[in-house]
Design a protein around this motif. Structure first.
Motif, PDB file in Angstrom:
ATOM      1  N   PHE A 103       0.858  -1.179   0.000  1.00 46.07           N
ATOM      2  CA  PHE A 103       0.000   0.000   0.000  1.00 46.07           C
ATOM      3  C   PHE A 103       0.889   1.222   0.000  1.00 46.07           C
ATOM      4  N   ASN A 104       0.657   2.107  -0.918  1.00 45.75           N
ATOM      5  CA  ASN A 104       1.474   3.304  -1.074  1.00 45.75           C
ATOM      6  C   ASN A 104       0.650   4.516  -0.689  1.00 45.75           C
ATOM      7  N   TYR A 105       0.954   5.070   0.481  1.00 48.14           N
ATOM      8  CA  TYR A 105       0.206   6.213   0.962  1.00 48.14           C
ATOM      9  C   TYR A 105       1.170   7.364   1.194  1.00 48.14           C
ATOM     10  N   GLY A 106       0.975   8.445   0.500  1.00 48.87           N
ATOM     11  CA  GLY A 106       1.818   9.616   0.678  1.00 48.87           C
ATOM     12  C   GLY A 106       3.226   9.374   0.148  1.00 48.87           C
ATOM     13  N   SER A 107       4.165  10.155   0.677  1.00 47.14           N
ATOM     14  CA  SER A 107       5.558  10.092   0.200  1.00 47.14           C
ATOM     15  C   SER A 107       6.474   9.340   1.155  1.00 47.14           C
ATOM     16  N   SER A 108       5.934   8.738   2.214  1.00 48.68           N
ATOM     17  CA  SER A 108       6.785   8.026   3.173  1.00 48.68           C
ATOM     18  C   SER A 108       7.339   6.741   2.557  1.00 48.68           C
ATOM     19  N   LYS A 109       8.418   6.248   3.142  1.00 50.95           N
ATOM     20  CA  LYS A 109       9.056   5.031   2.668  1.00 50.95           C
ATOM     21  C   LYS A 109       8.976   3.969   3.751  1.00 50.95           C
ATOM     22  N   ASP A 110       8.803   2.728   3.335  1.00 50.50           N
ATOM     23  CA  ASP A 110       8.605   1.641   4.286  1.00 50.50           C
ATOM     24  C   ASP A 110       9.911   1.272   4.999  1.00 50.50           C
ATOM     25  N   LYS A 111       9.696   0.647   6.172  1.00 54.25           N
ATOM     26  CA  LYS A 111      10.823   0.207   7.000  1.00 54.25           C
ATOM     27  C   LYS A 111      10.441  -1.110   7.653  1.00 54.25           C
ATOM     28  N   TYR A 112      11.432  -1.895   7.998  1.00 52.09           N
ATOM     29  CA  TYR A 112      11.166  -3.088   8.789  1.00 52.09           C
ATOM     30  C   TYR A 112      12.370  -3.383   9.676  1.00 52.09           C
ATOM     31  N   ALA A 113      12.136  -4.138  10.747  1.00 50.66           N
ATOM     32  CA  ALA A 113      13.190  -4.439  11.718  1.00 50.66           C
ATOM     33  C   ALA A 113      13.293  -5.953  11.907  1.00 50.66           C
ATOM     34  N   TYR A 114      14.520  -6.374  12.274  1.00 49.03           N
ATOM     35  CA  TYR A 114      14.797  -7.785  12.510  1.00 49.03           C
ATOM     36  C   TYR A 114      15.522  -7.907  13.847  1.00 49.03           C
ATOM     37  N   GLY A 115      14.849  -8.550  14.829  1.00 48.38           N
ATOM     38  CA  GLY A 115      15.475  -8.859  16.104  1.00 48.38           C
ATOM     39  C   GLY A 115      15.814 -10.338  16.153  1.00 48.38           C
ATOM     40  N   TYR A 116      17.029 -10.660  16.535  1.00 47.14           N
ATOM     41  CA  TYR A 116      17.465 -12.045  16.358  1.00 47.14           C
ATOM     42  C   TYR A 116      18.392 -12.499  17.480  1.00 47.14           C
ATOM     43  N   ALA A 117      18.534 -13.801  17.566  1.00 49.83           N
ATOM     44  CA  ALA A 117      19.537 -14.461  18.401  1.00 49.83           C
ATOM     45  C   ALA A 117      20.202 -15.524  17.539  1.00 49.83           C
ATOM     46  N   GLY A 118      21.520 -15.662  17.666  1.00 45.50           N
ATOM     47  CA  GLY A 118      22.203 -16.626  16.801  1.00 45.50           C
ATOM     48  C   GLY A 118      23.556 -17.025  17.355  1.00 45.50           C
ATOM     49  N   LEU A 119      24.219 -17.869  16.590  1.00 45.64           N
ATOM     50  CA  LEU A 119      25.550 -18.356  16.950  1.00 45.64           C
ATOM     51  C   LEU A 119      26.546 -17.944  15.873  1.00 45.64           C
ATOM     52  N   GLU A 120      27.723 -17.598  16.317  1.00 41.32           N
ATOM     53  CA  GLU A 120      28.804 -17.232  15.411  1.00 41.32           C
ATOM     54  C   GLU A 120      29.962 -18.206  15.615  1.00 41.32           C
ATOM     55  N   PHE A 121      30.484 -18.743  14.504  1.00 38.54           N
ATOM     56  CA  PHE A 121      31.544 -19.745  14.543  1.00 38.54           C
ATOM     57  C   PHE A 121      32.815 -19.146  13.944  1.00 38.54           C
ATOM     58  N   ALA A 122      33.877 -19.130  14.723  1.00 38.01           N
ATOM     59  CA  ALA A 122      35.162 -18.634  14.231  1.00 38.01           C
ATOM     60  C   ALA A 122      35.823 -19.700  13.359  1.00 38.01           C
ATOM     61  N   LEU A 123      36.357 -19.293  12.233  1.00 34.81           N
ATOM     62  CA  LEU A 123      37.020 -20.209  11.300  1.00 34.81           C
ATOM     63  C   LEU A 123      38.534 -20.128  11.470  1.00 34.81           C
ATOM     64  N   GLY A 124      39.204 -21.207  11.134  1.00 31.09           N
ATOM     65  CA  GLY A 124      40.662 -21.201  11.163  1.00 31.09           C
ATOM     66  C   GLY A 124      41.236 -22.026  12.295  1.00 31.09           C
ATOM     67  N   ASP A 125      42.521 -21.853  12.510  1.00 35.33           N
ATOM     68  CA  ASP A 125      43.286 -22.605  13.501  1.00 35.33           C
ATOM     69  C   ASP A 125      42.790 -22.285  14.912  1.00 35.33           C
ATOM     70  N   ARG A 126      42.370 -23.331  15.644  1.00 36.14           N
ATOM     71  CA  ARG A 126      41.812 -23.089  16.973  1.00 36.14           C
ATOM     72  C   ARG A 126      42.865 -22.692  18.006  1.00 36.14           C
ATOM     73  N   THR A 127      44.131 -22.862  17.671  1.00 40.26           N
ATOM     74  CA  THR A 127      45.169 -22.418  18.608  1.00 40.26           C
ATOM     75  C   THR A 127      45.356 -20.907  18.560  1.00 40.26           C
ATOM     76  N   LYS A 128      44.721 -20.245  17.591  1.00 35.78           N
ATOM     77  CA  LYS A 128      44.822 -18.800  17.476  1.00 35.78           C
ATOM     78  C   LYS A 128      43.575 -18.159  18.070  1.00 35.78           C
ATOM     79  N   PRO A 129      43.710 -17.007  18.733  1.00 29.85           N
ATOM     80  CA  PRO A 129      42.538 -16.325  19.287  1.00 29.85           C
ATOM     81  C   PRO A 129      41.774 -15.574  18.202  1.00 29.85           C
ATOM     82  N   GLN A 130      40.512 -15.220  18.519  1.00 29.16           N
ATOM     83  CA  GLN A 130      39.724 -14.391  17.629  1.00 29.16           C
ATOM     84  C   GLN A 130      40.188 -12.936  17.766  1.00 29.16           C
ATOM     85  N   LEU A 131      40.401 -12.293  16.632  1.00 28.45           N
ATOM     86  CA  LEU A 131      40.871 -10.907  16.660  1.00 28.45           C
ATOM     87  C   LEU A 131      39.869 -10.001  17.362  1.00 28.45           C
TER      88      LEU A 131
END
Length: 452
Positions: free
Chosen positions: A220-248
């Protein structure tokens, strides 16, 4: 919708600083957590990681603004990303997000902008969205424990979304556009908090607002405003590479510097203690060496006759010297005519290589007899080297000295005490014959032996 309440989004953001404090662990030892150096470069760290997440999508953002429906609804969302950590505080992240967005006009009071409510509701399938973001770490260091356990971050970037809205009116449900998906540019702005679960796994909680370059998201296009949306999330992050090295991203440079300084301090303390112990031993040894209980001038360590009266004269072992000792009469050395003849023969037979100080082998036998004589009678010998006047005075002086030294070296090698031989060179200064004839010059080239 104006002044709408984003309860879920604000709850997520408000919980972040509380969680940061509550989840701070005790500092890990150096054997538990890999550490990178201060100036070793990024190759000593893991800089690439991937993440997966899930959460909720809503057709509104925390910053407010106008919307075309009076009520938005929560719906599922999912995402994934690939991240490259460039610096401790800066990373590039490629994000993908998909899911559904819903809203309707069921709210009687609110900030919806649809006056006739001809469109009752919408449902948009967010088929895909891809963006490239710069991620900035705002806080990664816990100064109380020197251990990075949580980090706050913000992100901003740009991307493209492909979605397909479906709208419901009084006459039924239909696609907003029959031509297929709509592709529009958007700007994502986000924030979040990340927790370090292990050296290769992180928990990621975030909230991202997407500002679209169009007003087609809700169908639906009403007036000159522009649409927006938001994403709230929870997740896991996996570091790649040699495990003997720390994450920068988690590298705590002040903590590494502190640990290095502590290690250096401990090492310096050990070295200082060792030096103190050595100095104490040395001082004890010097004190023992200087101790002279009887005052006779000989250290107790070497004194074989302790408690000697201070008035007595002692020898090197600290024992008294005989008081009425008469020194023995010196032994008189008698030099016979045969001894002098033996020396004269050595002089007569002594020959050197031309212009050099090398003794010719034919002279060895007579020199051996001189050596035997000196050893048997403990004689002393004075050697005087002479030359003719051929050549420069300096060269002749040097040659005469070298020839006398050659004779001394030969006799010393045969066992004569070197302290009993004196070797001197006189050059051309003391001729015994004329230098105008070959015979005279030959007589002047000589080494004189004087025994006593």
């Amino acid at each position: 919708m104006k002044n709408f309440t984003l309860r879920w989004a604000f709850l997520l953001m408000a919980a972040s600083p509380l969680t940061l404090v509550a989840q701070t662990p005790e500092p890990a030892t150096s054997t538990q957590t890999p550490k990178g150096g201060l100036f070793g470069g990024s190759q000593q760290f893991r800089t690439f990681s991937i993440g997966v997440n899930g959460g909720v999508l809503i057709p509104a953002v925390a910053t407010g603004g106008s919307n075309d429906f009076t009520k938005w609804q929560l719906n599922y969302g999912y995402g994934a990303y690939v991240k490259w950590q460039l610096l401790h505080f800066l990373a590039l992240r490629g994000d993908f997000v998909g899911g559904k967005l819903k809203g309707d006009n069921s709210e009687k009071l609110g900030n919806g902008q649809n006056p006739n409510r001809a469109v009752e509701s919408f449902e948009t399938s967010l088929n895909w969205s891809g963006s490239l973001n710069a991620v900035f770490n705002l806080a990664t260091i816990n100064w109380l424990h020197r251990q990075s356990a949580a980090q706050l971050y913000v992100s901003v970037g740009g991307g493209l979304a492909g979605y397909k809205p479906t709208i419901t009116t009084a006459s039924g449900t239909r696609d907003y556009k029959s031509s297929g998906s709509i592709n529009e540019f958007f700007v994502p702005v986000g924030a979040g908090v990340k927790f370090k679960l292990s050296d290769f796994l992180n928990l990621d909680l975030g909230y991202t607002m997407h500002y679209l370059d169009g007003d087609n998201l809700d169908g639906f296009n009403y007036g000159s405003s522009k649409d927006k949306y938001a994403y709230g999330y929870a997740g896991l992050e996996f570091a790649l590479g040699d495990r003997t090295k720390p994450q920068l991203a988690w590298h705590n440079a002040p903590a590494v510097m502190y640990d290095d300084l502590v290690a250096q301090k401990d090492q310096l303390k050990l070295e200082l203690d060792a030096e103190k112990e050595n100095n104490a031993k040395l001082a004890a040894s010097v004190a023992k060496l200087q101790a002279d209980s009887d005052g006779d001038g000989v250290s107790d360590l070497f004194d074989k006759c302790p408690n000697t009266p201070a008035t007595d004269k002692v020898d090197g072992a600290g024992c008294p010297l005989p008081k009425d000792t008469v020194p023995p009469a010196p032994v008189k050395v008698i030099i016979t005519e045969d001894d002098r003849r033996l020396v004269r023969d050595a002089i007569a037979n002594l020959e050197f290589a031309t212009g050099k100080s090398d003794i010719l082998p034919k002279s060895f036998a007579s020199l051996d007899r001189v050596a035997d004589l000196m050893i048997r009678k403990n004689l002393s010998l004075k050697l005087a080297g002479h030359t003719d006047n051929v050549g420069t005075e300096a060269n002749n002086m040097r040659l005469s000295k070298n020839r006398a030294e050659s004779v001394k070296s030969y006799l010393t090698a045969k066992g004569v005490n070197p302290s009993r031989i004196e070797a001197t060179g006189y050059g051309e200064l003391q001729p015994i014959a004329t230098n105008k004839t070959a015979a005279g010059r030959q007589q002047n080239r000589r080494v004189e032996f004087t025994i006593f």
